[in-house]
Design an enzyme around this catalytic site. Sequence first.
Site, PDB file in Angstrom:
ATOM      1  N   SER A  42      -5.854   3.155   4.765  1.00  0.00           N
ATOM      2  CA  SER A  42      -5.272   2.367   3.683  1.00  0.00           C
ATOM      3  C   SER A  42      -6.323   1.618   2.875  1.00  0.00           C
ATOM      4  O   SER A  42      -6.092   0.511   2.384  1.00  0.00           O
ATOM      5  CB  SER A  42      -4.236   1.372   4.235  1.00  0.00           C
ATOM      6  N   SER A  52       0.795  -1.230   0.000  1.00  0.00           N
ATOM      7  CA  SER A  52       0.000   0.000   0.000  1.00  0.00           C
ATOM      8  C   SER A  52       0.828   1.281   0.000  1.00  0.00           C
ATOM      9  O   SER A  52       0.259   2.378  -0.077  1.00  0.00           O
ATOM     10  CB  SER A  52      -0.957   0.014   1.199  1.00  0.00           C
ATOM     11  N   LYS A  80       0.030   3.707  -2.685  1.00  0.00           N
ATOM     12  CA  LYS A  80      -1.004   4.742  -2.581  1.00  0.00           C
ATOM     13  C   LYS A  80      -0.423   6.146  -2.447  1.00  0.00           C
ATOM     14  O   LYS A  80      -1.144   7.136  -2.644  1.00  0.00           O
ATOM     15  CB  LYS A  80      -1.924   4.439  -1.399  1.00  0.00           C
TER      16      LYS A  80
END
Length: 433
Positions: free
Chosen positions: A125, A61, A64
């Site tokens: 997240s 993640s 991101k």
Amino acid sequence: MQRGKAAMIIAVILIIGCSLFPVSSLAQEVETEAESAILVDGNTGDVLFKKEADQALPPASMTKMMTEYLVMEAIEEGEISWDTTTQISDYPYSISADPSFSGVGLTQNQDYTVRSLYEAMAINSDNATSIALAELIAGSEGEFVKMMNDKAAELGMEDYKFVNSTGLSNSDLGGNIPEGTSEEDTNLMSARAAATLAYHLVNDYPEALEISGTPTTEFDGQTIQNWNWMIPGMPGYLSDFGYEGVDGLKTGYTEDAGNTFTGTVEREDQRLISVVMKTSSREQRFEETRKLFDYGFEQFEKQELFGSGYRMEDKETIPVTKGKEDQVAIETGEALSRMIRQGEEEAYSIDYKLNEEELTAPVEAGQQIGEATLVYEGEVPQENIVEENPNTVPVVTVSAVEKSNWFMLTLGNIGSFFGNIFTGAVDMVKGWF
């Protein structure tokens, strides 16, 4: 007696050792159990520590961060606003409904603001909100992936590959493979690339830290919690992981990636950015980050090495033609500061690169005529993660020089004319003999 002699010998050895090896050579190093890691100065991009930092690994993640950057950029350019609303298509809804992924539980046929989707992505997240934002900005995740890779190249990142907006493996997307990628693809970033991305996100869009540094917030009637346990003020036992000054940035986990974390901390105008990749647990990614932060603050200190108004020896002035004065003083227009390793204060000098060798009047006070660059002459190799040189400041004129009036210029030209004639005549006479 023998013990006394031994103590004296040890003391002498220590004194000699300290004289032979400068403090910088004796500076404590740091060891990390992360497979790959890097620590950089968040203000300049200078690399303070690295371990296998160019090895491309799945970032999970941490991907991101690029989605966050492109959302911020779209807001800045007026393409969307924080209050823009969108609904959830079938693809992100299917991801949101999968309990194996981190998520906030999205509902279809409901309007969500960009702000609420961004907070769910950056704080909790959430994967589905990342996809929804990608679709809003680019029309499809496939087009958004192109934007991600283009932006990475523009930011000077190396050793990366973006194939979706979330950091999941494409094989986990339930057949919703972004156009131009394959089911076997996964995102890749090196620790250096992740630090470069974080550096630009933090410096280009500081507002991102106001959100990523939020411990908990409300989303659609529920409380969501930050996965970054190092943020001060986390609830319950998570507060044990808190670290003063941490205000971001992004955690990550997949089976392939292990536990990853890009963190940033600021204390007394000193910002550090760290990346740890492939740690064995959630706890360890924060423990290893703590080691890096402690090392940065204990072994490095921000110092003003050359102040604003510094005048370099032997380059204190520059010639001026056609002016009322034939030279003007020059100096640095800003201070040169950086985080330096303990004991290396004397390892830095300054160098000028002037645009031209002389100026032509009129000259303005404070006129930039070149650049001053910080030069490191120590033993430890220096690296930087950004292309622009953060250790450079303008060289400017101290005062103004007015243009000489036409009469004085004429006299000067006449003097030069006859001076040239006289010189020519002398040379001719010398030639006779």
